[in-house]
Design a protein around this motif. Structure first.
Motif, mmCIF file in Angstrom:
data_model
loop_
_atom_site.group_PDB
_atom_site.id
_atom_site.type_symbol
_atom_site.label_atom_id
_atom_site.label_comp_id
_atom_site.label_asym_id
_atom_site.label_seq_id
_atom_site.Cartn_x
_atom_site.Cartn_y
_atom_site.Cartn_z
ATOM 1 N N PRO A 1 0.876 -1.166 -0.260
ATOM 2 C CA PRO A 1 -0.232 -0.048 0.067
ATOM 3 C C PRO A 1 0.756 1.440 0.089
ATOM 4 C CG PRO A 1 -0.823 -1.700 1.817
ATOM 5 C CD PRO A 1 0.337 -2.107 1.075
ATOM 6 N N PHE A 2 1.829 1.343 0.567
ATOM 7 C CA PHE A 2 2.598 2.558 0.943
ATOM 8 C C PHE A 2 3.961 2.566 -0.025
ATOM 9 C CE2 PHE A 2 0.228 1.855 4.764
ATOM 10 C CZ PHE A 2 -0.638 3.134 4.872
ATOM 11 N N GLY A 3 3.835 1.755 -1.130
ATOM 12 C CA GLY A 3 5.082 1.619 -1.942
ATOM 13 C C GLY A 3 5.727 0.374 -1.982
ATOM 14 N N GLY A 4 6.612 0.030 -2.906
ATOM 15 C CA GLY A 4 7.248 -1.233 -2.930
ATOM 16 C C GLY A 4 6.758 -2.469 -3.441
ATOM 17 N N VAL A 5 7.174 -3.534 -3.788
ATOM 18 C CA VAL A 5 6.779 -4.802 -3.961
ATOM 19 C C VAL A 5 6.926 -5.845 -3.044
ATOM 20 C CG1 VAL A 5 6.648 -6.507 -5.845
ATOM 21 C CG2 VAL A 5 6.534 -3.902 -6.379
ATOM 22 N N LEU A 6 6.242 -6.764 -2.749
ATOM 23 C CA LEU A 6 6.543 -7.794 -1.737
ATOM 24 C C LEU A 6 6.424 -9.285 -2.586
ATOM 25 C CD1 LEU A 6 7.057 -9.357 0.794
ATOM 26 C CD2 LEU A 6 4.366 -9.384 1.207
ATOM 27 N N VAL B 1 -1.908 -5.379 -1.702
ATOM 28 C CA VAL B 1 -2.433 -6.178 -0.681
ATOM 29 C C VAL B 1 -3.972 -5.916 -0.395
ATOM 30 C CG1 VAL B 1 -2.352 -6.143 2.062
ATOM 31 C CG2 VAL B 1 -0.325 -5.822 0.374
ATOM 32 N N ILE B 2 -4.400 -4.708 -0.764
ATOM 33 C CA ILE B 2 -5.878 -4.437 -0.426
ATOM 34 C C ILE B 2 -6.772 -5.275 -1.220
ATOM 35 C CG2 ILE B 2 -7.724 -2.739 -0.511
ATOM 36 C CD1 ILE B 2 -5.951 -2.413 1.718
ATOM 37 N N SER B 3 -6.297 -5.211 -2.580
ATOM 38 C CA SER B 3 -7.270 -6.018 -3.600
ATOM 39 C C SER B 3 -7.228 -7.701 -3.286
ATOM 40 C CB SER B 3 -6.789 -5.536 -4.799
ATOM 41 O OG SER B 3 -6.710 -4.327 -5.197
ATOM 42 N N LEU B 4 -6.054 -8.092 -2.542
ATOM 43 C CA LEU B 4 -5.723 -9.713 -2.285
ATOM 44 C C LEU B 4 -6.848 -9.744 -1.456
ATOM 45 C CD1 LEU B 4 -3.741 -11.687 -3.368
ATOM 46 C CD2 LEU B 4 -2.554 -11.141 -1.226
ATOM 47 N N ILE B 5 -7.349 -9.031 -0.970
ATOM 48 C CA ILE B 5 -8.477 -9.444 0.328
ATOM 49 C C ILE B 5 -9.828 -9.465 -0.393
ATOM 50 C CG2 ILE B 5 -9.766 -8.649 2.457
ATOM 51 C CD1 ILE B 5 -7.058 -6.889 2.952
ATOM 52 N N TRP C 1 -7.726 4.003 2.647
ATOM 53 C CA TRP C 1 -8.207 4.214 3.919
ATOM 54 C C TRP C 1 -9.638 3.874 4.140
ATOM 55 C CZ3 TRP C 1 -4.975 4.173 7.680
ATOM 56 C CH2 TRP C 1 -3.730 5.099 7.483
ATOM 57 N N GLY C 2 -10.176 3.953 3.101
ATOM 58 C CA GLY C 2 -11.911 3.530 2.917
ATOM 59 C C GLY C 2 -11.817 2.026 3.119
ATOM 60 N N ALA C 3 -11.057 1.382 2.470
ATOM 61 C CA ALA C 3 -11.085 0.081 2.520
ATOM 62 C C ALA C 3 -10.456 -0.666 3.906
ATOM 63 C CB ALA C 3 -9.909 -0.493 1.329
ATOM 64 N N ILE C 4 -9.606 -0.072 4.422
ATOM 65 C CA ILE C 4 -9.284 -0.227 5.922
ATOM 66 C C ILE C 4 -10.349 -0.370 6.918
ATOM 67 C CG2 ILE C 4 -7.416 0.212 7.850
ATOM 68 C CD1 ILE C 4 -5.466 1.036 5.761
ATOM 69 N N ILE C 5 -11.192 0.854 6.804
ATOM 70 C CA ILE C 5 -12.286 1.003 7.629
ATOM 71 C C ILE C 5 -13.453 0.048 7.395
ATOM 72 C CG2 ILE C 5 -14.188 2.776 8.144
ATOM 73 C CD1 ILE C 5 -12.148 5.221 7.369
ATOM 74 N N GLY D 1 -12.552 -3.277 8.863
ATOM 75 C CA GLY D 1 -12.675 -3.026 10.489
ATOM 76 C C GLY D 1 -14.205 -3.307 10.784
ATOM 77 N N VAL D 2 -15.181 -2.716 9.935
ATOM 78 C CA VAL D 2 -16.597 -2.878 10.283
ATOM 79 C C VAL D 2 -16.939 -4.149 10.021
ATOM 80 C CG1 VAL D 2 -18.966 -1.936 9.368
ATOM 81 C CG2 VAL D 2 -16.751 -0.119 9.833
ATOM 82 N N LEU D 3 -16.493 -4.776 8.781
ATOM 83 C CA LEU D 3 -16.869 -6.059 8.651
ATOM 84 C C LEU D 3 -16.605 -7.087 9.664
ATOM 85 C CD1 LEU D 3 -16.164 -6.587 4.622
ATOM 86 C CD2 LEU D 3 -18.396 -7.080 5.711
ATOM 87 N N LEU D 4 -15.220 -6.846 10.008
ATOM 88 C CA LEU D 4 -14.829 -8.021 11.369
ATOM 89 C C LEU D 4 -15.678 -7.922 12.433
ATOM 90 C CD1 LEU D 4 -10.943 -7.680 10.685
ATOM 91 C CD2 LEU D 4 -12.326 -9.423 10.029
ATOM 92 N N VAL D 5 -15.794 -6.603 13.038
ATOM 93 C CA VAL D 5 -16.581 -6.286 13.964
ATOM 94 C C VAL D 5 -17.917 -6.997 13.853
ATOM 95 C CG1 VAL D 5 -17.859 -4.465 15.414
ATOM 96 C CG2 VAL D 5 -15.379 -4.164 14.792
#
Length: 347
Positions: A121-126, A231-235, A308-312, A315-319
């Protein structure tokens, strides 16, 4: 031609299912009632064979061009043979796992369907390196078994799989991935034809033949639709398969909490819990369809969100999942950490 082929797959499945039902009785591929089963009479299983043959008909008509086509088909044949044998003679868990591993290896090693890297998300490749192959195999086998675990009520696995396939096909169209969209569409049409006989009250079960094939093909399509991205899209595929994955996850937690082996069968899966609190067979299936559809919609919204919208949203989904799980007693009647915390704060 594509839409005509979908109709052909749908009609083929409707026409083939009675023949498969006759064959299932002939070769002894039947499901007998016991204390864990909801049904009360001997039922034919192996209905997944009708789904698979209808899907093959669609592939032969359209002949989707991809290096993945043949490996996916060969892997599909392996899981279908494993499923048929299990529906006939009830294979041991180890033999079933070997069949699933063999199918996964065909797609991953021969087909090259593996997640090799993701953009952070913040740059770079894993780069996953040597972990790429085992991680991909674990994903395929894990999702295959997750679909198999929810196959406990009439029309449940077929309906939840259909909703996942609709989401995968829709997102493949958005992402301009025609191969995934075509294959998902063919499997969807074939599954809906079978669902005509499988919805409550069912005339035939899909058996492990169907559950293993649907789990296998959905896991592979989800992988091909969203590989080598962020990473986000992998979810996204995890959200699409939220119902079977969360049910499997909490089954593991439940067995850990109750100090039981992971392979121990029980009657505390999502559908069992909903039945236990008073919903009818049909209501339970429709509720789980609705939950699966909400996960599918969440995945589409998620794919269009900012980071950030995806991260929020995660969190909402998990709760929300945790509150639902505690409310219906999916892990156990005493497992209510979040609800107890909320009650304690409100006193």
């Amino acid at each position: 031609m594509f839409y005509l082929t979908l109709i052909i797959c749908f009609i083929s499945s409707i026409l083939l299912t009675p023949a498969v039902k006759w064959l299932a009785f002939k070769i002894g591929a039947t499901d007998k009632p016991n204390q864990r089963k909801v049904h009360q009479k001997i039922m034919p299983r192996m209905g997944g064979l009708a789904i698979f043959i209808s899907f093959i008909i669609g592939v032969l008509i359209l002949q989707p061009e991809s290096s993945y086509t043949l490996p996916i088909m060969v892997g599909g044949v392996i899981v279908i043979i494993t499923g048929i044998l299990d529906d006939m003679i009830e294979l041991s868990a180890k033999i079933k796992l070997l069949g699933q591993l063999a199918a996964a290896l065909v797609v991953v090693i021969w087909g090259g369907a593996q997640v090799e890297m993701i953009n952070l998300p913040f740059g770079g490749v894993l780069h996953f390196g040597f972990l790429s192959i085992p991680m991909t195999i674990i994903w395929i086998v894990g999702v295959t078994n997750a679909i198999n675990l929810i196959d406990g009520l009439d029309g449940l696995a077929a309906g939840v799989s259909s909703i996942a396939l609709i989401t995968i096909a829709g997102m493949a169209v958005i992402m301009a991935n025609p191969f995934v969209a075509i294959v998902a569409g063919l499997v969807l049409a074939s599954t809906l034809g079978f669902l005509f006989y499988n919805f409550h009250p069912a005339k035939i079960f899909m058996g492990d033949t169907g559950a293993l094939f649907l789990g296998y093909i959905i896991s592979v399509l989800a992988l091909l639709g969203f590989k080598n991205i962020t990473v986000i899209s992998l979810i996204i595929p995890v959200i699409i398969l939220g119902v079977p994955i969360s049910d499997t996850f909490f089954a593991i937690i439940r067995r850990f909490v109750q100090k039981k082996p992971l392979s121990a069968p029980d009657k505390s899966h999502l559908h069992h819990c909903l039945l236990r609190i008073g919903f009818s067979h049909r209501q339970t299936v429709l509720i789980i369809y609705a939950i699966a559809a909400m996960f599918g919609l969440a995945a589409i919204i998620f794919s269009m969100s900012t980071m950030w919208g995806a991260i929020i949203m995660i969190g909402v989904l998990l709760v929300a999942i945790e509150i639902f799980v505690e409310s219906i007693g999916l892990v156990g009647d005493d497992y209510q950490p979040l609800l107890k915390f909320v009650r304690a704060r409100n006193k």
